[in-house]
Design a protein around this motif. Structure first.
Motif, PDB file in Angstrom:
ATOM      1  N   ASP A 190     -10.951 -17.898   2.813  1.00  0.00           N
ATOM      2  CA  ASP A 190     -11.211 -16.894   3.344  1.00  0.00           C
ATOM      3  C   ASP A 190      -9.993 -16.079   3.527  1.00  0.00           C
ATOM      4  OD1 ASP A 190     -13.740 -15.973   2.644  1.00  0.00           O
ATOM      5  OD2 ASP A 190     -14.298 -17.250   4.120  1.00  0.00           O
ATOM      6  N   VAL A 191      -9.291 -15.141   3.891  1.00  0.00           N
ATOM      7  CA  VAL A 191      -7.985 -14.909   4.485  1.00  0.00           C
ATOM      8  C   VAL A 191      -8.228 -13.368   5.299  1.00  0.00           C
ATOM      9  CG1 VAL A 191      -6.837 -15.125   2.566  1.00  0.00           C
ATOM     10  CG2 VAL A 191      -7.573 -13.002   1.757  1.00  0.00           C
ATOM     11  N   GLU A 192      -7.520 -13.471   5.851  1.00  0.00           N
ATOM     12  CA  GLU A 192      -7.132 -12.145   7.000  1.00  0.00           C
ATOM     13  C   GLU A 192      -6.430 -11.312   6.289  1.00  0.00           C
ATOM     14  OE1 GLU A 192      -6.302 -10.888  11.864  1.00  0.00           O
ATOM     15  OE2 GLU A 192      -6.172 -13.187  11.107  1.00  0.00           O
ATOM     16  N   GLU A 193      -6.552  -9.948   6.007  1.00  0.00           N
ATOM     17  CA  GLU A 193      -5.856  -9.237   5.532  1.00  0.00           C
ATOM     18  C   GLU A 193      -4.551  -8.645   6.968  1.00  0.00           C
ATOM     19  OE1 GLU A 193      -8.513  -8.994   5.492  1.00  0.00           O
ATOM     20  OE2 GLU A 193      -9.455  -9.082   3.568  1.00  0.00           O
ATOM     21  N   LYS A 194      -3.164  -8.407   6.439  1.00  0.00           N
ATOM     22  CA  LYS A 194      -2.495  -7.951   7.539  1.00  0.00           C
ATOM     23  C   LYS A 194      -2.641  -6.286   6.708  1.00  0.00           C
ATOM     24  CE  LYS A 194       1.139 -11.217   7.432  1.00  0.00           C
ATOM     25  NZ  LYS A 194       2.491 -11.749   7.279  1.00  0.00           N
ATOM     26  N   THR A 195      -3.582  -5.808   7.181  1.00  0.00           N
ATOM     27  CA  THR A 195      -4.397  -4.357   7.069  1.00  0.00           C
ATOM     28  C   THR A 195      -3.188  -3.102   7.145  1.00  0.00           C
ATOM     29  OG1 THR A 195      -4.859  -3.922   9.325  1.00  0.00           O
ATOM     30  CG2 THR A 195      -6.412  -4.936   7.421  1.00  0.00           C
ATOM     31  N   GLU A 196      -3.600  -1.893   6.738  1.00  0.00           N
ATOM     32  CA  GLU A 196      -2.401  -0.818   6.854  1.00  0.00           C
ATOM     33  C   GLU A 196      -3.029   0.490   6.902  1.00  0.00           C
ATOM     34  OE1 GLU A 196      -0.555  -0.568   2.561  1.00  0.00           O
ATOM     35  OE2 GLU A 196       0.263  -3.029   2.724  1.00  0.00           O
ATOM     36  N   MET A 197      -2.492   1.395   7.559  1.00  0.00           N
ATOM     37  CA  MET A 197      -3.256   2.634   7.543  1.00  0.00           C
ATOM     38  C   MET A 197      -3.859   3.049   6.069  1.00  0.00           C
ATOM     39  SD  MET A 197      -4.646   4.644  10.119  1.00  0.00           S
ATOM     40  CE  MET A 197      -2.951   4.408  10.579  1.00  0.00           C
ATOM     41  N   PRO A 198      -5.284   3.758   6.599  1.00  0.00           N
ATOM     42  CA  PRO A 198      -6.004   3.875   5.303  1.00  0.00           C
ATOM     43  C   PRO A 198      -5.630   5.320   5.917  1.00  0.00           C
ATOM     44  CG  PRO A 198      -7.463   3.533   6.584  1.00  0.00           C
ATOM     45  CD  PRO A 198      -6.248   3.273   7.592  1.00  0.00           C
ATOM     46  N   VAL A 199      -6.125   6.013   4.134  1.00  0.00           N
ATOM     47  CA  VAL A 199      -6.052   7.634   3.950  1.00  0.00           C
ATOM     48  C   VAL A 199      -7.435   7.869   4.411  1.00  0.00           C
ATOM     49  CG1 VAL A 199      -6.445   9.496   2.615  1.00  0.00           C
ATOM     50  CG2 VAL A 199      -4.950   7.888   1.440  1.00  0.00           C
ATOM     51  N   LEU A 200      -7.680   9.048   5.241  1.00  0.00           N
ATOM     52  CA  LEU A 200      -9.051   9.391   5.754  1.00  0.00           C
ATOM     53  C   LEU A 200     -10.523  10.130   5.025  1.00  0.00           C
ATOM     54  CD1 LEU A 200      -7.760   9.765   9.427  1.00  0.00           C
ATOM     55  CD2 LEU A 200      -8.762   6.881   8.547  1.00  0.00           C
ATOM     56  N   LEU A 201     -11.139  10.588   4.831  1.00  0.00           N
ATOM     57  CA  LEU A 201     -11.283  10.780   3.939  1.00  0.00           C
ATOM     58  C   LEU A 201     -11.059  12.765   4.395  1.00  0.00           C
ATOM     59  CD1 LEU A 201     -14.402  12.142   2.186  1.00  0.00           C
ATOM     60  CD2 LEU A 201     -15.712  11.731   4.552  1.00  0.00           C
ATOM     61  N   GLY A 202     -11.016  12.682   6.111  1.00  0.00           N
ATOM     62  CA  GLY A 202     -10.404  14.142   6.598  1.00  0.00           C
ATOM     63  C   GLY A 202      -9.823  14.949   5.615  1.00  0.00           C
ATOM     64  N   GLN A 203      -9.085  14.151   4.813  1.00  0.00           N
ATOM     65  CA  GLN A 203      -7.194  14.071   4.646  1.00  0.00           C
ATOM     66  C   GLN A 203      -7.428  13.904   2.743  1.00  0.00           C
ATOM     67  OE1 GLN A 203      -5.719  10.363   6.604  1.00  0.00           O
ATOM     68  NE2 GLN A 203      -4.395  10.968   6.121  1.00  0.00           N
ATOM     69  N   ILE A 204      -8.488  14.273   2.276  1.00  0.00           N
ATOM     70  CA  ILE A 204      -8.622  14.531   1.623  1.00  0.00           C
ATOM     71  C   ILE A 204      -9.650  15.724   1.287  1.00  0.00           C
ATOM     72  CG2 ILE A 204      -8.248  12.557   0.232  1.00  0.00           C
ATOM     73  CD1 ILE A 204     -10.990  13.545  -0.155  1.00  0.00           C
ATOM     74  N   LEU A 205     -10.094  16.111   1.710  1.00  0.00           N
ATOM     75  CA  LEU A 205     -10.910  17.313   1.857  1.00  0.00           C
ATOM     76  C   LEU A 205     -10.351  18.483   1.344  1.00  0.00           C
ATOM     77  CD1 LEU A 205     -13.552  16.906   4.399  1.00  0.00           C
ATOM     78  CD2 LEU A 205     -13.552  15.674   1.962  1.00  0.00           C
ATOM     79  N   GLU A 206     -10.736  19.842   0.618  1.00  0.00           N
ATOM     80  CA  GLU A 206     -10.266  21.151   0.355  1.00  0.00           C
ATOM     81  C   GLU A 206     -11.483  22.146   0.951  1.00  0.00           C
ATOM     82  OE1 GLU A 206      -7.557  22.453  -2.172  1.00  0.00           O
ATOM     83  OE2 GLU A 206      -7.235  20.007  -1.252  1.00  0.00           O
TER      84      GLU A 206
END
Length: 404
Positions: free
Chosen positions: A254-270
């Motif tokens: 098992d590994v621990e990810e070095k996470t990055e900022m995701p794209v949020l749902l609100g950012q893809i909405l029209e």
């Protein structure tokens, strides 16, 4: 080494788009996409509308046909075989013709990948599957993935894998998928096999370079049985989310990810102006029930009584998080379909097709190629998160540069 790709189970072209975005010289020389039981092959037609057709070595076109009927020798030579294939029953049995022969269940698509590798001997392989592949089947956990690794071993490949949650590496969707990278043992890259397994898993392997992790891991290992039938009949192993296999020895951690900022749902909405996508007042009660928690008394076929229960699903889906995993049933009235508050009206609605495409990292209106709206969602539910392919492609570019 030339950068040529063969794409099996291509869908609407997620692997190809991911590599094309690198602009580093990759060329897809052949692909296959065929959906059983469909009179119109919508995904295949969408793929062709973007990329065109691919002839085989005989100058014929068989990309939209059942891959099991395709002569693997007619597939153009390629450096990299890619494909997203379904999790199925990988068990085998001895054939009646020979005690040394094996026979897998008809219709299981892994064997088409294996046959293509056996015939064309691609130096590199990149595959995608659901995360539960590592634990299936429930009654013999790890057998199915063990079968895949054993087949790769027998064909002269080593392999590494990772379960990737796209949202942890900048994606817009909390979509967990197993990625497998295999390489022939006679490639220059195979020199990596002499390194400690924990180094490959956490630092030097393709997966670790594409999806960085913390270096502190606890590795467990086992050896695959020599015979595929024995793997099918007896093998079981608790695979973890990352690992490496060479010469039949499996290392996993098992590994621990070095996470990055995701794209949020609100950012893809029209903002939506089409009433077809909005939830009516009459349907609101049904949606509320589907999304809510439940405890329902049930009786099994054997007469056993039990209580079926499930927790609530966010309703509407939160704007300030990456989305939940999108399924092929997206847009239908069911528990898993995303429901959002429209950024223009504030009213509840389902996702727009282009929003579904954005969740997977495709270009806007990628599937707007004449297919029915329902199929656009279906194709996206089947697709992969394209930016994850581009991340792995960047590392593969470096690997290819060191080959002959």
């Amino acid at each position: 080494m030339e950068k040529k790709i063969c794409e099996l189970f291509a869908g609407v072209g997620g692997f190809r788009l991911g590599f094309d975005r690198l602009n580093s010289g990759w060329e897809t020389v052949w692909f296959s996409q065929w959906e059983p039981g469909k009179k119109v092959q919508w995904a295949h037609d969408c793929y062709v509308s973007h990329f065109g057709e691919c002839a085989d070595l005989n100058g014929e076109f068989h990309t939209g046909e059942d891959i099991s009927t395709v002569d693997k020798a007619s597939i153009p030579d390629h450096t990299l075989l890619v494909g997203g294939f379904p999790c199925q029953d990988y068990s085998v049995a001895h054939t009646l013709k020979s005690s040394k022969g094996i026979e897998g269940k008809k219709g299981v698509l892994w064997w088409q990948i294996r046959d293509t590798l056996e015939t064309k001997k691609a130096p590199f392989v990149l595959l995608e599957n659901v995360d539960r592949l590592l634990k299936s089947p429930a009654k013999q956990r790890g057998r199915d993935f063990g079968m895949i690794l054993a087949c790769l071993r027998d064909l002269g490949y080593s392999a590494e894998w990772r379960v990737i949650n796209a949202a942890e590496y900048g994606g817009a969707q909390r979509r967990r998928r197993t990625f497998i990278f295999a390489y022939r043992n006679d490639t220059n890259h195979a020199a990596i096999n002499s390194q400690p397994p924990e180094e490959i898993i956490t630092r030097t392997g393709l997966m670790a370079q594409a999806f960085p992790v913390e270096s502190d891991v606890e590795v467990s290992s086992t050896d695959l049985p020599a015979d595929l039938v024995e793997v099918s009949d007896t093998f079981s192993f608790p695979f973890k989310g990352a690992g490496f296999m060479t010469d039949g020895t499996i290392y996993t951690a098992d590994v621990e990810e070095k996470t990055e900022m995701p794209v949020l749902l609100g950012q893809i909405l029209e903002k939506c102006t089409d009433e077809d996508f909005y939830i009516s007042v009459d349907d609101l009660k049904d949606w509320t029930y589907l999304k809510g928690s439940k405890k329902i008394p049930r009786t099994a076929a054997n007469g056993h009584e039990y209580v079926f229960s499930e927790g609530p699903v966010g309703f509407p889906d939160s704007w300030d998080k990456p989305s939940r995993t999108m399924l092929t049933s997206e847009s239908t009235k069911n528990r898993s379909t995303h429901v959002v508050a429209d950024p223009g009206t504030g009213r509840l609605r389902i996702l727009l097709p282009l929003e579904a495409e954005r969740l997977q990292g495709f270009d806007d209106n990628w599937t707007d190629t004449g297919m029915p709206r329902r199929m656009r969602y279906f194709c996206m539910g089947n697709a992969l998160v394209v930016p994850m392919i581009t991340r792995m492609g960047k590392v593969l570019d470096q690997i290819i540069a060191k080959e002959k």
